[in-house]
Write an enzyme that holds these catalytic residues in place. Structure first.
Site, PDB file in Angstrom:
ATOM      1  N   TYR A   1       0.873  -1.183   0.000  1.00 46.17           N
ATOM      2  CA  TYR A   1       0.000   0.000   0.000  1.00 46.17           C
ATOM      3  C   TYR A   1       0.902   1.222   0.000  1.00 46.17           C
ATOM      4  O   TYR A   1       1.811   1.330   0.816  1.00 46.17           O
ATOM      5  CB  TYR A   1      -0.882  -0.021   1.253  1.00 46.17           C
ATOM      6  CG  TYR A   1      -1.759   1.204   1.417  1.00 46.17           C
ATOM      7  CD1 TYR A   1      -2.888   1.381   0.627  1.00 46.17           C
ATOM      8  CD2 TYR A   1      -1.454   2.173   2.373  1.00 46.17           C
ATOM      9  CE1 TYR A   1      -3.701   2.503   0.784  1.00 46.17           C
ATOM     10  CE2 TYR A   1      -2.262   3.292   2.537  1.00 46.17           C
ATOM     11  CZ  TYR A   1      -3.379   3.457   1.735  1.00 46.17           C
ATOM     12  OH  TYR A   1      -4.181   4.562   1.896  1.00 46.17           O
TER      13      TYR A   1
ATOM     14  N   ASP B   1       9.347   2.711  -0.835  1.00 44.86           N
ATOM     15  CA  ASP B   1       8.381   3.364   0.035  1.00 44.86           C
ATOM     16  C   ASP B   1       8.754   3.001   1.476  1.00 44.86           C
ATOM     17  O   ASP B   1       8.436   1.915   1.958  1.00 44.86           O
ATOM     18  CB  ASP B   1       6.965   2.879  -0.322  1.00 44.86           C
ATOM     19  CG  ASP B   1       5.907   3.475   0.603  1.00 44.86           C
ATOM     20  OD1 ASP B   1       6.274   4.058   1.641  1.00 44.86           O
ATOM     21  OD2 ASP B   1       4.718   3.345   0.278  1.00 44.86           O
TER      22      ASP B   1
ATOM     23  N   LYS C   1       5.477   9.401   8.603  1.00 45.19           N
ATOM     24  CA  LYS C   1       5.375   8.878   9.968  1.00 45.19           C
ATOM     25  C   LYS C   1       6.486   9.400  10.892  1.00 45.19           C
ATOM     26  O   LYS C   1       6.395  10.504  11.379  1.00 45.19           O
ATOM     27  CB  LYS C   1       5.306   7.359   9.936  1.00 45.19           C
ATOM     28  CG  LYS C   1       4.129   6.901   9.021  1.00 45.19           C
ATOM     29  CD  LYS C   1       3.542   5.605   9.385  1.00 45.19           C
ATOM     30  CE  LYS C   1       2.550   5.114   8.360  1.00 45.19           C
ATOM     31  NZ  LYS C   1       1.152   5.287   8.707  1.00 45.19           N
TER      32      LYS C   1
HETATM   33  N1  HOZ Z   1      -3.444   3.195   6.432  1.00 43.46           N
HETATM   34  C1  HOZ Z   1      -2.886   3.355   7.734  1.00 43.46           C
HETATM   35  C2  HOZ Z   1      -2.362   2.058   8.233  1.00 43.46           C
HETATM   36  N2  HOZ Z   1      -1.457   1.384   7.363  1.00 43.46           N
HETATM   37  C3  HOZ Z   1      -3.839   4.035   8.711  1.00 43.46           C
HETATM   38  C4  HOZ Z   1      -5.063   3.291   9.080  1.00 43.46           C
HETATM   39  C5  HOZ Z   1      -6.106   4.146   9.814  1.00 43.46           C
HETATM   40  O1  HOZ Z   1      -5.766   5.099  10.535  1.00 43.46           O
HETATM   41  O2  HOZ Z   1      -7.282   3.873   9.631  1.00 43.46           O
END
Ligand code: HOZ
Length: 430
Positions: free
Chosen positions: A145, A240, A268
């Protein structure tokens, strides 16, 4: 049962006005069959909800809180910068310091641009790679992702996997026509694609350690092949490292596996818990970015002093001697403890860990890619999640996410996790 009266009342208000009641999907907790709990405050590795319940936090805001919550140096840096202001939309000294710190930490990064999220970092890096190569095709890997930009919502992990969304409505077919997604860790599939299409590929983007299909380590040979094939076909290799940067080592996963990508995306940890992203790499690629070059990318809040101050204070703490060794020791105690308990009670599960990132998959397979991860028993995961929460352990509410250990966790906190698991895991096979 822990009281959830206040969380429930907040959720009832939220759901009327915010899609799903949340500002990011996974935290809605739908895949684990419950409503979200609302957080009131946090300190160190402890997080407290609106009803006053206390948990040991293994989410850490999905990665940024490497030092735990409200670390003294980070709070002091934020308080100090508040005296100056929070955003000027103009250059400040702290962003120069941040650029120097990132470039000194990560040897493949010669120039860097600050943005406001990991999504912005990856979409901007891809634009730079496409402009640099004059090509369109983007290669990614199933279950990785890279944020929610249109071009990247193909076989994506994280919330897309959690909610089992095949492809997102609203993403035009034409936008993803140039995106190819291949199985992670599959060297033959990648070599075949490159042999056939290598000359049209602008960029290969990868999580060098995947954290969004649950934690899946790379076969080091896979990363080496990505590097040599992209060099051979003169396309841009993008790491990434939004999750792994400054977490798996000070120089990120690329330092750990000794591979030098052309571009790297960060997020982050570099913001110390404030919204941030960054992308950087080879000077000749980054020099195309406006105003030095013609590739447009901009942001009003980019490099704002508040996020820079929090990030800088965090990065300075990571340089303390023994920092990574100490977090590694605690993370190893956690993963080996879980494996020992699982073996003793005979529950099929698979534990993947790299440094302070880890996932427990409820499958008997060794998890090397998204297909393996998807063999996990999601009902068992859901029961595990809810029972651990009841015992005061706050985990990512999805099989397809990683948990994070911070320097604020003490050995005693790890042992509390293991004690909870010792009680919960046998109940899952009843
Ligand atoms: N996409 C993030 C975790 N890999 C954040 C998930 C969230 O805060 O809902």
């Amino acid at each position: 049962m822990k009281s959830e009266t206040k969380s429930k009342a907040l959720y009832d208000r939220a759901v009327k006005l915010i899609p799903g009641g949340v500002n990011s999907p996974v935290r809605a907790c739908r895949s684990v069959g419950r409503n979200p709990i609302f957080i009131d405050r946090a300190q160190g590795c402890r997080i407290f909800d609106a009803d006053g319940n206390e948990f040991i936090d293994f989410v850490g805001s999905w990665g940024p809180m490497m030092l735990g919550h409200r670390h003294g140096s980070v709070m002091a840096a934020i308080e100090k910068v508040l005296e100056r202001g929070v955003s000027f939309g103009a250059p400040v000294d702290l962003e120069v310091e941040m650029a120097e710190m990132i470039c000194n930490a990560v040897s493949s990064v010669e120039m860097v641009r600050m943005v406001n999220s990991g999504t912005e970092a990856t979409m901007s890096a891809i634009r730079a790679a496409r402009a640099y190569t004059g090509r369109d095709v983007l290669v990614k890997f199933d279950g990785c992702y890279h944020g929610h930009a249109d071009t990247l919502l193909v076989a994506a992990g994280s919330g897309v996997a959690t909610l089992n969304i095949a492809g997102s409505p609203g993403v035009p077919e034409a936008t993803i026509r140039h995106t190819v997604s291949l199985p992670y860790n599959d060297i033959p599939a990648f070599k075949k694609l490159m042999a056939e299409k290598g000359k049209t590929v602008a960029a290969v983007i990868v999580e060098p350690v995947a954290g969004n299909m649950g934690l899946v380590p790379p076969d080091p040979e896979f990363l080496h092949e990505l590097r040599s094939e992209t060099q051979k076909h003169q396309c841009v290799l993008i790491f990434d490292e939004v999750m792994t940067g400054f977490r798996l080592a000070y120089g990120g996963a690329q330092a750990l596996y000794q591979i030098s990508p052309d571009l790297t995306c960060f997020g982050k940890i570099v913001g110390g818990g404030l919204p941030v992203g960054a992308y950087g790499g080879k000077q000749e690629i980054m020099a195309q970015i406006a105003p030095e070059g013609p590739v447009y990318q901009a942001g009003t809040l980019s490099g704002n002093p508040l996020a820079m101050a929090a990030g800088l204070a965090t990065l300075k703490e990571l340089q303390q001697p023994g920092f990574y060794e100490s977090v590694e020791e605690k993370s190893d105690r956690l993963s080996s403890g879980i494996l020992r308990i699982a073996e003793r009670i005979g529950i099929p599960l698979s534990v993947n860990r790299v440094g302070s990132m880890m996932s427990i998959f409820f499958t008997d397979r060794v998890v090397k890619n998204f297909e393996d991860a998807k063999t996990s028993n999601l009902e068992v995961f859901s029961a595990y999640y809810n029972k651990m929460l009841e015992k005061g352990i706050y985990l990512p509410p999805s099989q397809f996410e990683a948990l994070f250990v911070s320097s604020a966790h003490e050995i005693a906190d790890i042992d509390l996790f293991l004690a909870a698991a010792e009680a919960v895991l046998p109940e899952l096979i009843k």
